[in-house]
Design a protein around this motif. Structure first.
Motif, PDB file in Angstrom:
ATOM      1  N   GLU A   1       0.972  -1.251   0.047  1.00 39.87           N
ATOM      2  CA  GLU A   1      -0.008   0.015   0.123  1.00 39.87           C
ATOM      3  C   GLU A   1       0.918   1.388  -0.144  1.00 39.87           C
ATOM      4  O   GLU A   1       1.907   1.399   0.718  1.00 39.87           O
ATOM      5  CB  GLU A   1      -0.926   0.054   1.215  1.00 39.87           C
ATOM      6  CG  GLU A   1      -1.905   1.366   1.189  1.00 39.87           C
ATOM      7  CD  GLU A   1      -2.818   1.370   2.466  1.00 39.87           C
ATOM      8  OE1 GLU A   1      -3.345   1.993   2.756  1.00 39.87           O
ATOM      9  OE2 GLU A   1      -2.798   0.134   3.141  1.00 39.87           O
ATOM     10  N   GLY A   2       0.509   2.031  -0.971  1.00 40.40           N
ATOM     11  CA  GLY A   2       1.428   3.360  -1.019  1.00 40.40           C
ATOM     12  C   GLY A   2       2.395   3.489  -2.207  1.00 40.40           C
ATOM     13  O   GLY A   2       3.011   4.465  -2.359  1.00 40.40           O
ATOM     14  N   ASP A   3       2.657   2.095  -2.578  1.00 35.25           N
ATOM     15  CA  ASP A   3       3.821   2.195  -3.659  1.00 35.25           C
ATOM     16  C   ASP A   3       3.181   2.744  -4.909  1.00 35.25           C
ATOM     17  O   ASP A   3       1.948   2.822  -5.199  1.00 35.25           O
ATOM     18  CB  ASP A   3       4.027   0.678  -4.023  1.00 35.25           C
ATOM     19  CG  ASP A   3       4.749  -0.009  -3.034  1.00 35.25           C
ATOM     20  OD1 ASP A   3       5.390   0.586  -2.001  1.00 35.25           O
ATOM     21  OD2 ASP A   3       5.097  -1.381  -2.930  1.00 35.25           O
ATOM     22  N   MET A   4       4.322   3.434  -5.594  1.00 34.63           N
ATOM     23  CA  MET A   4       3.732   3.790  -6.926  1.00 34.63           C
ATOM     24  C   MET A   4       3.615   2.400  -8.019  1.00 34.63           C
ATOM     25  O   MET A   4       4.796   1.852  -8.066  1.00 34.63           O
ATOM     26  CB  MET A   4       4.921   4.899  -7.599  1.00 34.63           C
ATOM     27  CG  MET A   4       4.651   6.052  -6.451  1.00 34.63           C
ATOM     28  SD  MET A   4       3.340   6.812  -6.299  1.00 34.63           S
ATOM     29  CE  MET A   4       2.777   7.419  -7.937  1.00 34.63           C
ATOM     30  N   VAL A   5       2.708   2.457  -8.771  1.00 34.23           N
ATOM     31  CA  VAL A   5       2.595   1.338  -9.835  1.00 34.23           C
ATOM     32  C   VAL A   5       2.133   1.838 -11.140  1.00 34.23           C
ATOM     33  O   VAL A   5       1.473   2.998 -11.161  1.00 34.23           O
ATOM     34  CB  VAL A   5       1.640   0.287  -9.385  1.00 34.23           C
ATOM     35  CG1 VAL A   5       2.045  -0.393  -7.936  1.00 34.23           C
ATOM     36  CG2 VAL A   5       0.082   0.730  -9.316  1.00 34.23           C
ATOM     37  N   GLU A   6       2.588   1.148 -12.155  1.00 37.08           N
ATOM     38  CA  GLU A   6       2.341   1.731 -13.450  1.00 37.08           C
ATOM     39  C   GLU A   6       0.753   1.337 -13.683  1.00 37.08           C
ATOM     40  O   GLU A   6       0.228   0.236 -13.460  1.00 37.08           O
ATOM     41  CB  GLU A   6       2.919   1.091 -14.424  1.00 37.08           C
ATOM     42  CG  GLU A   6       2.855   1.405 -15.936  1.00 37.08           C
ATOM     43  CD  GLU A   6       3.462   0.490 -16.797  1.00 37.08           C
ATOM     44  OE1 GLU A   6       3.843   1.107 -18.392  1.00 37.08           O
ATOM     45  OE2 GLU A   6       3.976  -0.655 -16.490  1.00 37.08           O
TER      46      GLU A   6
END
Length: 421
Positions: A404-409
């Protein structure tokens, strides 16, 4: 037999399909039918646009030099000697101390070089029409509120180049340049062949062990959304010879053939052997989930693409691999949906090393940053989840979790390919 590569990446799969298609020949269509399509030839204007200098707004046609010293404390008064509505002209002279009332679009008199809008002019005698006297409180620049002759185009100038997309505004521009027919790349004719003995055509209610043919209609809708013309052909039961006949007939009539179902390795999955039997098989698996089983080959010089039977797998295979090819056949050069990075709102473990495409919804969070929320139900057998999603969140190859909170494409499947983000 062609050597079939092992499981390839989605990028390699897309390039493989694209390498076997090219823009289709041109056809001439009416201007209104050209909206959204790609020009196949240059178009030139048959005259200057506009053919004459004209007023950009309602006001008074003047010589700017007559108002050079106008000011609040020293206004300049001019006599109105004529009215020029749109579609008319004034051929007479304008002497010092004179002006002409003029409407938007009307030709600028030869002796005038500027237009002053009504709202800043005071009527001091009369109603502002012929015979009136009007007062100006400020100077104006030469060519103010005037659209010059040839401002948009000159006679013989190319106003639309081959490869350009014709937008609604372009239709108006081309009409003004004298064009009512345009050469555009032909739309591909696509055949969708649903495969499966379990399928029944809606609205018939399926009996035990049967389902409705929803995939066929969804893929046809995807084809039409990509700009193609598309027909859903009759269901083909799980029989290799019958499927071979259906594919052979379709490749003789259509520019691209899409099958749904029968793309895996089961006892009744026949699209791979059929393509290999009738033509050349180039691809069978792609490193993606859902949608590992993606078949591609050429039969009678026609692309044939075998999609999986699961709705999400078929939809993603079409969106990522077939749609770019159909657009390329129409002359489009932007072939990928926009990709953005967004903050994921929940943690996800990975049990499959393939690249995972999660159906998701992207929006702005409270802080204005993009947030993406994957749908709770990621079953590949559901169309409803896709209907309610506006993107897919991409989780890279490997088994690393996403927190949660990670940047994903994220791929914005609802956004036009031409949008550059």
């Amino acid at each position: 037999m062609t050597d079939i590569p092992a499981m390839i990446s989605p990028e390699e799969a897309r390039e493989l399909v694209l390498s076997h298609v090219k823009p289709l020949p041109a056809e001439t269509v009416t201007l209104l039918d050209a909206v959204g399509r790609v020009a196949a030839a240059d178009v030139a204007s048959d005259m200057d646009v506009s053919p004459f200098a004209h007023a950009a707004m309602d006001g008074f046609a003047v010589r700017a030099a007559d108002l050079a010293n106008a000011a609040d404390e020293a206004p300049v008064d001019l006599d109105v000697i004529a009215d020029v509505p749109a579609g008319s002209t004034y051929e007479g002279a304008i002497e010092p101390g004179q002006c002409v009332r003029i409407m938007t679009g009307a030709a600028l008199p030869a002796d005038a070089d500027s237009v002053v809008k009504y709202e800043i002019v005071e009527n001091i005698e009369g109603d502002g029409k012929t015979g009136s006297r009007v007062r100006f409180f400020a100077p104006c620049k030469q060519a103010s509120n005037v659209r010059t002759a040839g401002e948009e185009a000159r006679e013989g100038e190319v106003v639309l180049h081959a490869g350009e997309i014709i937008h609604p505004a372009g239709v108006g521009f081309l009409a003004g340049c004298g064009t009512l027919e345009v050469a555009v790349h032909r739309r591909p004719r696509v055949a969708v062949i649903p495969i499966g003995s379990e399928l029944v055509e809606p609205p018939a209610k399926p009996g035990p062990g049967h389902i409705r043919n929803s995939n066929g209609y969804a893929m046809a809708a995807c084809a039409r959304d990509a700009g193609a013309q598309c027909d859903v052909l009759p269901i083909v039961v799980d029989d290799e010879d019958l499927l071979a006949k259906a594919v052979e007939r379709a490749t003789a009539e259509y520019d691209f053939v899409v099958t749904t179902g029968g793309a895996s390795n089961g006892d009744f999955d026949f699209i791979k052997p059929v393509v290999e039997r009738l033509g050349t098989l180039y691809m069978t698996t792609v490193n993606m989930r859902p949608g590992k089983a993606q078949t591609f080959g050429m039969v009678n010089d026609t692309p044939v693409f075998g999609l999986p039977g699961n709705p999400a797998a078929a939809y993603l295979g079409f969106s990522l691999l077939i749609r770019p090819a159909l657009r390329a056949m129409q002359g489009y050069t932007a072939l990928e949906h926009p990709h953005v990075m967004a903050r994921i709102t929940s943690s996800k473990k990975k049990k499959d090393p393939r690249r995972i495409f999660s159906r998701a919804t992207i929006c702005r969070g409270c802080d204005g940053a993009l947030e993406v929320t994957p749908a709770k139900n990621q079953s590949s057998g559901l169309f409803g989840v896709i209907q309610k999603s506006n993107c897919v969140a991409v989780m890279p190859e490997g088994l690393d979790p996403v927190n949660e909170g990670d940047m994903v494409e994220c791929i914005l499947l609802d956004a036009p390919e031409e949008i550059a983000l």
